[in-house]
Design an enzyme around this catalytic site. Structure first.
Site, PDB file in Angstrom:
ATOM      1  N   GLN A 128     -43.496  12.068  50.413  1.00 11.67           N
ATOM      2  CA  GLN A 128     -42.669  12.512  51.559  1.00 11.67           C
ATOM      3  C   GLN A 128     -42.727  11.478  52.672  1.00 11.67           C
ATOM      4  OE1 GLN A 128     -40.806  15.237  51.242  1.00 11.67           O
ATOM      5  NE2 GLN A 128     -41.764  15.461  49.242  1.00 11.67           N
ATOM      6  N   TYR A 141     -47.042  19.524  45.148  1.00  8.79           N
ATOM      7  CA  TYR A 141     -45.765  19.600  44.401  1.00  8.79           C
ATOM      8  C   TYR A 141     -44.549  19.398  45.303  1.00  8.79           C
ATOM      9  CZ  TYR A 141     -45.954  24.820  45.114  1.00  8.79           C
ATOM     10  OH  TYR A 141     -46.047  26.076  45.594  1.00  8.79           O
ATOM     11  N   GLU A 142     -43.388  19.332  44.663  1.00  8.16           N
ATOM     12  CA  GLU A 142     -42.136  18.997  45.367  1.00  8.16           C
ATOM     13  C   GLU A 142     -42.171  17.585  45.939  1.00  8.16           C
ATOM     14  OE1 GLU A 142     -39.462  20.181  45.097  1.00  8.16           O
ATOM     15  OE2 GLU A 142     -40.241  21.926  44.076  1.00  8.16           O
ATOM     16  N   GLY A 143     -42.850  16.679  45.257  1.00  3.86           N
ATOM     17  CA  GLY A 143     -43.067  15.332  45.795  1.00  3.86           C
ATOM     18  C   GLY A 143     -44.304  15.400  46.664  1.00  3.86           C
TER      19      GLY A 143
END
Ligand SMILES: Cc1cc2nc3c(=O)[nH]c(=O)nc-3n(C[C@H](O)[C@H](O)[C@H](O)COP(=O)(O)OP(=O)(O)OC[C@H]3O[C@@H](n4cnc5c(N)ncnc54)[C@H](O)[C@@H]3O)c2cc1C
Length: 598
Positions: free
Chosen positions: A446, A439-441
Site C-alpha cells: 500500500q 491481505y488485500e496487498g
C-alpha cells in the site's frame, strides 16, 4: 468477549454535524435516503449486529470452520445469521435496483459494514467478499452476466469470492499459473489452484461465484497478460438457478491465527467452465475495482476491531481496582482506585479513542467520496472524487489497520494478564485484526502504491488534491480562538508534506530504491497528518455546539480533549517518520544479503 454496542452517537455526530450526509444525499439525488430512513437503518443495523452477530463471535473463534472431504461447515448459527441478514435486506442495501438492490448510497452500506465488522469480523468476511464480487461484475460484466450473477448475489442466494493468490504468488500476480483455454461455445476451461481464498467454500449459500484471475494461452507475460473470469461452483441452468456442478473443489482450509470462522480455502479448478469478464488481458484493471472496494473494507476492519477493543478496555478500566492515584485516593470507600485514574492507563485509552474516532472520520469522508464518484452529475465532480479516493484508499487500508492493530494491543494491555487469557475476548481482537495488515496487498505494498504510483506517478497531482483541501481549511480557521495553535501545527505539517514529497521525488530520479526505502514512513506520516485534519474538523464542530449550548456538553468536551491528546501525544510521531523517510536507502541497501545473518 466485550459486549459490542454500536457507537451510534459518534456515527451520528459525523453523519449529521461534521460531514452533513443529508445535504450530500439531497445534492446527489439519493432521495430515498431521508434523515428518518438513515436513522432507522442505523438503529436496525445496530440491533442486528449487537443481537445476532456479536453473540456468535467468540463461539465462531472457538469452533472455527470445519473441513470434511471437500465440504466446509461454518460455526453453528452462521448460516442462520446470513439468512437473517439477507431477509432484512442488508445484503442489497447499496446495490443497483436493476439487479435486485435497494439503490441506497454506498456510504450507508459502509456504515452497516462497520457495525458488522465490529461485532463479528469473521462472519463479515462472507458478505464482504460478496460485495467485492458484485462491484466487479457491476462495473465490468456484460448485461447477461449481470442478470445471471449480480441478481443472485444481490439477493443473497449466492455469495462471491476473489481468487487471486497462488502458492508462488500473492503480491506479484504477473506470475500466476492458472490457465484459461478458450472453448468452442465461447466459454473457457479454467485449470489451476488458488490458495488463501476467503469464503471459497462454505454452507451459507446455494452457490459460490468465484472471480478468478487466469492467463490465456497466448497471453503476454506479466500483469498485462491477466484476464478475469467468473467461475461458479454450480453452473447456472436455463432458469438461471444453480445447476450442474462445475469443476471447482475445495482442497483444504487453513488453520490460522485469527478470523478462524472465516473459511480460508485452497480452491482447485479442474477444467472448470469459466466466463470472461471485461476484455481479455485486462483482468487486473477489473480486479482493481474489486480490490479498491476490498481495501476500504479491510481498512474498516482496523477501525472495527479497535472500537470493540476500546469498548471492552473502557469498561474494564472503570471496574478494575488496583493501587491508588498518585494524587491521592479517588475511591476512598474501595480497597483501591479504578485503574482509569492512572495516567498510563489513560494514555492507552486515549490513544485507542483518538485512533478510532479519527479513523471513523477518515472512513466516512471516504465513503462520501464513493457516493460522489458513483452519483455526481458532472464528469468533473466524479473525477475529483475518484482522484481523492485513489489517494486516500492506500492510507485507509494501511494506516487504519496499523493503528487498529495498535489499538487492539493496547486494549489487551489495559486488561493486564487477563487480557492474555482467552476468556475475556481481548486477545481474539488482536488475533483477528492482525491479518488486515497483510491481505488485500500488504501494508508495505500500500505504501509503495501511495508514494510510487499515486503521488510520484501523478507528479504530485493526487497529493495536491488533498493538501489543497487541508490548506483551505487552515486558512479559514487560522484565527480560531480556541483551535489556533492546532491549526498552525496542521498548516505547517501540510506544507512539510509537500516538501518531503519533492525531496523524495528528486532522490527517486537518481535511485529508484529511495521510493521503497521511504514509502512506509511516508504513508504513516501521511496518515497522521490526514487524521489531524479530520480531528480539527471534529473539534471545530464540537466547539460550535458547545458555544451554541445545544446540550450534551460532555460529548463535545470529550471530542475537544481527545483532539488535544491527538495533537500533543500522537501527531509528534510525524517527526520520527519524517526523519526516517528522509534518511535514504543507503543504510538499508549497502549490507549484502549474505551478511544479514547465518
Ligand atoms: C486469512 C487470509 C485470507 C486471504 N484471503 C484472500 C482472498 O480472499 N483472495 C486472495 O486472492 N488472496 C487472499 N489472501 C492472500 C493475501 O492477499 C496474500 O497473502 C497477500 O497479498 C500477500 O501475498 P503473499 O502471502 O504471497 O506474500 P508475498 O507476496 O510473498 O510477500 C512476502 C513479503 O514480501 C513483501 N514484498 C513482496 N513484494 C514486495 C515489493 N515489491 N516491495 C516491497 N515488499 C514486497 C510483502 O509486503 C510481504 O511482506 C488471504 C490471505 C490470508 C492469510
Amino acid at each position: 468477549m466485550p459486549e459490542y454496542k454500536a457507537p451510534l452517537r459518534d456515527m451520528r455526530f459525523l453523519i449529521d454535524d461534521v460531514f452533513d450526509f443529508h445535504a450530500s444525499y439531497a445534492a446527489l439525488g439519493a432521495t430515498d435516503a431521508t434523515p428518518d430512513m438513515v436513522s432507522a437503518i442505523l438503529e436496525e443495523g445496530a440491533k442486528f449486529c449487537e443481537q445476532v452477530l456479536a453473540p456468535l463471535n467468540r463461539f465462531g473463534d472457538e469452533q472455527e470452520c470445519q473441513f470434511n472431504n471437500g465440504v466446509v461447515t461454518t460455526p453453528k448459527g452462521f448460516k442462520e445469521a446470513f439468512a437473517q441478514y439477507v431477509e432484512g435486506g442488508w445484503n442489497g442495501l447499496a446495490a443497483d435496483p436493476a439487479y435486485g438492490g435497494q439503490g441506497l448510497p454506498h456510504s450507508l452500506g459502509l456504515l452497516i459494514s462497520e457495525m458488522v465488522g465490529a461485532s463479528n469480523t469473521s462472519w463479515g468476511m462472507y458478505p464482504g467478499l460478496t460485495h467485492g464480487a458484485m462491484s466487479a461484475i457491476h462495473a465490468h460484466g456484460s448485461e447477461e452476466q449481470k442478470q445471471t450473477y449480480l441478481t443472485q448475489l444481490t439477493e443473497g442466494r449466492w455469495t462471491g469470492t476473489m481468487c487471486l493468490t497462488e502458492a508462488q504468488c500473492g503480491t506479484d500476480l504477473g506470475i500466476i499459473k492458472t490457465r484459461a483455454v478458450p472453448q468452442a461455445d465461447g466459454s473457457y476451461a479454467i485449470s489451476g489452484s488458488k490458495i488463501f481464498i476467503s469464503a471459497g467454500e462454505h454452507d451459507m449459500s446455494e452457490n459460490i461465484v468465484h472471480l478468478v484471475l487466469a492467463k490465456l494461452p497466448d497471453a503476454p507475460a506479466g500483469t498485462k497478460g491477466i484476464s478475469l473470469f467468473i467461475v461458479p461452483k454450480f453452473l447456472p441452468d436455463a432458469q438461471g438457478q444453480a445447476g450442474a456442478r462445475n469443476g471447482v473443489s475445495c482442497g483444504s482450509i487453513e488453520h490460522k491465527m485469527g478470523i478462524k470462522a472465516s473459511a480460508t480455502c485452497v480452491i482447485n479448478f479442474d477444467s472448470a467452465t469459466g466466463f470472461l469478464i471485461g476484455e481479455a488481458n485486462k483482468g487486473l484493471n477489473c480486479m482493481f475495482t474489486m480490490m479498491n472496494h476490498a481495501r476500504l473494507g479491510t481498512g474498516m476492519q482496523g477501525l472495527c476491531l479497535g472500537e470493540t477493543s476500546f469498548q471492552g478496555a473502557l469498561k474494564y478500566a472503570n471496574e478494575r481496582l488496583q493501587m491508588r492515584a498518585l494524587t491521592g485516593p479517588k475511591a476512598p470507600d474501595k480497597v483501591a482506585d479504578p485503574i482509569i485514574v492512572h495516567p498510563d492507563v489513560r494514555r492507552m485509552l486515549l490513544t485507542m479513542k483518538a485512533f478510532n474516532e479519527g479513523n471513523r472520520a477518515l472512513a466516512y469522508f471516504t465513503a462520501q467520496l464513493l457516493d460522489q464518484a458513483h452519483r455526481a452529475d458532472s464528469a468533473e465532480a466524479r473525477e475529483e472524487a475518484e482522484n481523492l479516493l485513489a489517494f486516500l484508499t492506500p492510507i485507509c487500508k494501511a494506516f487504519m489497520t496499523e493503528t487498529g492493530q495498535e489499538a487492539t494491543n493496547l486494549g489487551m494491555q489495559v486488561f493486564g494478564g487477563h487480557g492474555y487469557i482467552r476468556e475475556w475476548g481481548m486477545e481474539q481482537l488482536v488475533r483477528d485484526c492482525r491479518i488486515a495488515q497483510i491481505y488485500e496487498g500488504t501494508n508495505g505494498i500500500q505504501a509503495l502504491d501511495l508514494l510510487g504510483r499515486k503521488v510520484l506517478g501523478s507528479q504530485g497531482k493526487l497529493l495536491r488534491g488533498f493538501t489543497k483541501i487541508v490548506h483551505k481549511f487552515c486558512e479559514a480557521q487560522a484565527d480560531h480562538a480556541q483551535l489556533k495553535p492546532y491549526v498552525a501545527q496542521l498548516a505547517s505539517l501540510n506544507t512539510q508534506w509537500g516538501e518531503l514529497t519533492q525531496k523524495l521525488g528528486m532522490a527517486a530520479m537518481k535511485n529508484p530504491d529511495e521510493v521503497g526505502a521511504a514509502s512506509v514512513d511516508y504513508l504513516m506520516y501521511s496518515g497522521y497528518v490526514t487524521l489531524a485534519y479530520f480531528w480539527l474538523r471534529m473539534a471545530l464542530v464540537a466547539q460550535q455546539q458547545l458555544q451554541a449550548g445545544t446540550g450534551e456538553a460532555a460529548f463535545y468536551q470529550a471530542k475537544l480533549a481527545t483532539c488535544a491528546f491527538y495533537f500533543k501525544r500522537l501527531l509528534p510521531r510525524t517527526a520520527a517518520h519524517l526523519a526516517a523517510a528522509e534518511a535514504g536507502s543507503e543504510c538499508m541497501m549497502s549490507l549484502p544479503a549474505e551478511h544479514f545473518g547465518l
